[in-house]
Motif scaffolding. Structure first.
Motif, PDB file in Angstrom:
ATOM      1  N   ILE A   1      -2.326   4.540   5.150  1.00 59.88           N
ATOM      2  CA  ILE A   1      -0.989   3.953   5.505  1.00 59.88           C
ATOM      3  C   ILE A   1      -0.513   3.915   6.962  1.00 59.88           C
ATOM      4  O   ILE A   1      -0.287   2.774   7.458  1.00 59.88           O
ATOM      5  CB  ILE A   1       0.042   4.379   4.448  1.00 59.88           C
ATOM      6  CG1 ILE A   1      -0.233   4.277   3.005  1.00 59.88           C
ATOM      7  CG2 ILE A   1       1.451   4.069   4.844  1.00 59.88           C
ATOM      8  CD1 ILE A   1       0.558   4.980   2.078  1.00 59.88           C
ATOM      9  N   GLU A   2      -0.859   4.847   7.563  1.00 54.75           N
ATOM     10  CA  GLU A   2      -0.489   4.993   9.000  1.00 54.75           C
ATOM     11  C   GLU A   2      -1.435   4.109   9.770  1.00 54.75           C
ATOM     12  O   GLU A   2      -0.985   3.528  10.929  1.00 54.75           O
ATOM     13  CB  GLU A   2      -0.362   6.594   9.164  1.00 54.75           C
ATOM     14  CG  GLU A   2       0.704   7.273   8.713  1.00 54.75           C
ATOM     15  CD  GLU A   2       2.181   6.700   8.438  1.00 54.75           C
ATOM     16  OE1 GLU A   2       2.386   6.162   9.650  1.00 54.75           O
ATOM     17  OE2 GLU A   2       2.744   6.779   7.424  1.00 54.75           O
TER      18      GLU A   2
ATOM     19  N   HIS B   1       1.058   4.024  -2.962  1.00 58.95           N
ATOM     20  CA  HIS B   1       0.825   5.612  -2.768  1.00 58.95           C
ATOM     21  C   HIS B   1       1.967   6.389  -3.087  1.00 58.95           C
ATOM     22  O   HIS B   1       1.789   7.602  -3.821  1.00 58.95           O
ATOM     23  CB  HIS B   1       0.427   5.728  -1.311  1.00 58.95           C
ATOM     24  CG  HIS B   1       0.159   7.124  -0.893  1.00 58.95           C
ATOM     25  ND1 HIS B   1      -0.777   8.087  -1.364  1.00 58.95           N
ATOM     26  CD2 HIS B   1       0.880   8.027  -0.025  1.00 58.95           C
ATOM     27  CE1 HIS B   1      -0.583   9.285  -0.963  1.00 58.95           C
ATOM     28  NE2 HIS B   1       0.468   9.257  -0.027  1.00 58.95           N
ATOM     29  N   VAL B   2       3.280   6.001  -2.509  1.00 64.70           N
ATOM     30  CA  VAL B   2       4.269   6.991  -3.098  1.00 64.70           C
ATOM     31  C   VAL B   2       4.767   6.942  -4.539  1.00 64.70           C
ATOM     32  O   VAL B   2       4.965   7.891  -4.665  1.00 64.70           O
ATOM     33  CB  VAL B   2       5.465   6.273  -2.173  1.00 64.70           C
ATOM     34  CG1 VAL B   2       6.878   6.990  -2.758  1.00 64.70           C
ATOM     35  CG2 VAL B   2       5.353   6.444  -0.812  1.00 64.70           C
TER      36      VAL B   2
ATOM     37  N   HIS C   1      -7.617  10.164   1.549  1.00 62.34           N
ATOM     38  CA  HIS C   1      -7.273   9.545   2.858  1.00 62.34           C
ATOM     39  C   HIS C   1      -6.036   8.450   2.755  1.00 62.34           C
ATOM     40  O   HIS C   1      -5.728   7.630   3.688  1.00 62.34           O
ATOM     41  CB  HIS C   1      -8.618   8.680   3.405  1.00 62.34           C
ATOM     42  CG  HIS C   1      -8.291   7.748   4.255  1.00 62.34           C
ATOM     43  ND1 HIS C   1      -8.911   6.469   4.298  1.00 62.34           N
ATOM     44  CD2 HIS C   1      -8.268   8.382   5.745  1.00 62.34           C
ATOM     45  CE1 HIS C   1      -8.477   5.849   5.479  1.00 62.34           C
ATOM     46  NE2 HIS C   1      -8.377   6.961   6.564  1.00 62.34           N
ATOM     47  N   ALA C   2      -5.604   8.236   1.321  1.00 63.25           N
ATOM     48  CA  ALA C   2      -4.598   7.194   1.500  1.00 63.25           C
ATOM     49  C   ALA C   2      -3.225   7.185   2.294  1.00 63.25           C
ATOM     50  O   ALA C   2      -3.103   6.488   2.775  1.00 63.25           O
ATOM     51  CB  ALA C   2      -4.105   7.375  -0.177  1.00 63.25           C
ATOM     52  N   GLU C   3      -2.844   8.536   2.298  1.00 59.91           N
ATOM     53  CA  GLU C   3      -1.690   8.739   3.300  1.00 59.91           C
ATOM     54  C   GLU C   3      -1.966   8.365   4.705  1.00 59.91           C
ATOM     55  O   GLU C   3      -1.017   7.747   5.511  1.00 59.91           O
ATOM     56  CB  GLU C   3      -1.047  10.235   3.098  1.00 59.91           C
ATOM     57  CG  GLU C   3       0.330  10.520   3.953  1.00 59.91           C
ATOM     58  CD  GLU C   3       0.733  11.710   3.619  1.00 59.91           C
ATOM     59  OE1 GLU C   3       1.778  11.841   4.071  1.00 59.91           O
ATOM     60  OE2 GLU C   3       0.411  12.401   2.566  1.00 59.91           O
ATOM     61  N   GLU C   4      -3.150   8.932   5.098  1.00 57.16           N
ATOM     62  CA  GLU C   4      -3.553   8.420   6.313  1.00 57.16           C
ATOM     63  C   GLU C   4      -3.887   6.804   6.666  1.00 57.16           C
ATOM     64  O   GLU C   4      -3.414   6.278   7.759  1.00 57.16           O
ATOM     65  CB  GLU C   4      -4.910   9.134   6.906  1.00 57.16           C
ATOM     66  CG  GLU C   4      -4.699  10.702   7.040  1.00 57.16           C
ATOM     67  CD  GLU C   4      -6.057  11.246   7.523  1.00 57.16           C
ATOM     68  OE1 GLU C   4      -7.221  10.896   7.163  1.00 57.16           O
ATOM     69  OE2 GLU C   4      -5.958  12.356   8.285  1.00 57.16           O
TER      70      GLU C   4
ATOM     71  N   CYS D   1       0.621  -1.313   0.079  1.00 52.77           N
ATOM     72  CA  CYS D   1       0.186  -0.047  -0.049  1.00 52.77           C
ATOM     73  C   CYS D   1       0.954   1.198   0.079  1.00 52.77           C
ATOM     74  O   CYS D   1       0.845   2.244  -0.749  1.00 52.77           O
ATOM     75  CB  CYS D   1      -0.760  -0.111   1.287  1.00 52.77           C
ATOM     76  SG  CYS D   1      -2.377  -0.885   1.053  1.00 52.77           S
ATOM     77  N   ARG D   2       1.868   1.522   0.945  1.00 55.53           N
ATOM     78  CA  ARG D   2       2.543   2.446   1.051  1.00 55.53           C
ATOM     79  C   ARG D   2       3.249   2.937  -0.573  1.00 55.53           C
ATOM     80  O   ARG D   2       3.410   3.983  -1.079  1.00 55.53           O
ATOM     81  CB  ARG D   2       3.987   2.280   1.954  1.00 55.53           C
ATOM     82  CG  ARG D   2       4.611   3.259   2.392  1.00 55.53           C
ATOM     83  CD  ARG D   2       5.736   3.159   3.277  1.00 55.53           C
ATOM     84  NE  ARG D   2       5.149   2.900   4.687  1.00 55.53           N
ATOM     85  CZ  ARG D   2       4.713   3.675   5.696  1.00 55.53           C
ATOM     86  NH1 ARG D   2       4.981   4.785   5.216  1.00 55.53           N
ATOM     87  NH2 ARG D   2       4.320   3.517   6.752  1.00 55.53           N
TER      88      ARG D   2
END
Length: 260
Positions: free
Chosen positions: A217-218, A158-159, A212-215, A154-155
């Motif tokens: 990941i966390e 996104h990156v 929301h993708a970055e959130e 996932c990370r």
């Protein structure tokens, strides 16, 4: 959004040209609206899996649009498993034998109905908090590695801006946790709920979700760490936070795209 320009104020756009701008103030392709209307028609007519549907011409007449637009809508519905087109025979409600599929829900789930999306996420919250709680006490080292690898996929997606890779990792992450619960009923429930969520994303959001993708990941990391640490309460809480925030993202995006 697909960036299609709205007609100039001096023009009178046809429904095929402007999607649903006149009703909502936000552009939606006409075929997407018709796909939603076809699903509503299936429910209204109480059609069951295997039942024959109206022809493309009949659908066009019922819905006040062209056969070309109906054909594009049917392509979407075929791709997500709601309609089956048989060459030379017509259109049929798809045989959907999944646990939460149309054969069990009677065509109930409408992907762009906010109430249905809320209920689906409410159901997901129940099953995935439970799965996370169980995984924290039952996950094997191999299952933990699989969950961690899915979170990393996932990370990376996104990156690098690869939405398909993100989605692949997201599916693997949630199904990996369900598998680590060692409860096959939870695995089936998670898989089917995510399939219905994908329908909502495909028709209502063009396969994308907002910011929301970055959130996410966390949030995945927090869930994984709690499962790895063998903390059932923390795992369940982290899963609940993740699903609540994902639902909020869906709500914002659907409202923005459907209601303007």
């Amino acid at each position: 959004m697909d960036g299609t320009a709205k007609p100039a104020a001096t023009e009178v756009p046809t429904p095929e040209q402007d999607g649903d701008t006149q009703r909502t103030g936000a552009y939606r392709p006409r075929y997407e609206l018709v796909a939603e209307q076809v699903l509503q028609l299936i429910a209204d007519l109480r059609l069951q899996p295997g039942d024959r549907m109206p022809t493309e011409n009949e659908l066009a007449a019922r819905l006040g649009t062209s056969r070309t637009v109906v054909r594009e809508a049917v392509k979407i519905l075929s791709a997500i498993g709601r309609v089956r087109a048989q060459k030379g025979r017509g259109l049929y409600v798809a045989d959907d034998e999944g646990m939460l599929g149309s054969s069990r829900w009677g065509g109930f789930f409408l992907p762009t109905d906010l109430d249905h999306v809320y209920m689906l996420f409410e159901f997901r919250r129940v099953q995935e908090t439970t799965a996370s709680r169980l995984a924290a006490t039952r996950a094997t080292p191999a299952e933990l590695r699989a969950i961690e690898a899915a979170a990393e996929t996932c990370r990376e997606g996104h990156v690098t801006g690869r939405a398909a890779l993100f989605d692949q990792g997201d599916d693997a992450f949630h199904l990996g946790i369900a598998a680590a619960s060692h409860n096959p009923f939870l695995v089936a429930a998670v898989r089917e709920a995510r399939r219905l969520q994908h329908q909502s994303s495909t028709i209502g959001l063009h396969g994308t979700v907002g910011g929301h993708a970055e959130e996410a990941i966390e949030e995945h990391t927090a869930i994984y760490q709690a499962i790895r640490d063998g903390d059932p309460d923390a795992a369940a809480q982290a899963a609940a936070v993740h699903l609540d925030k994902t639902l909020e993202d869906y709500r914002r995006e659907i409202q923005r795209r459907v209601f303007g």
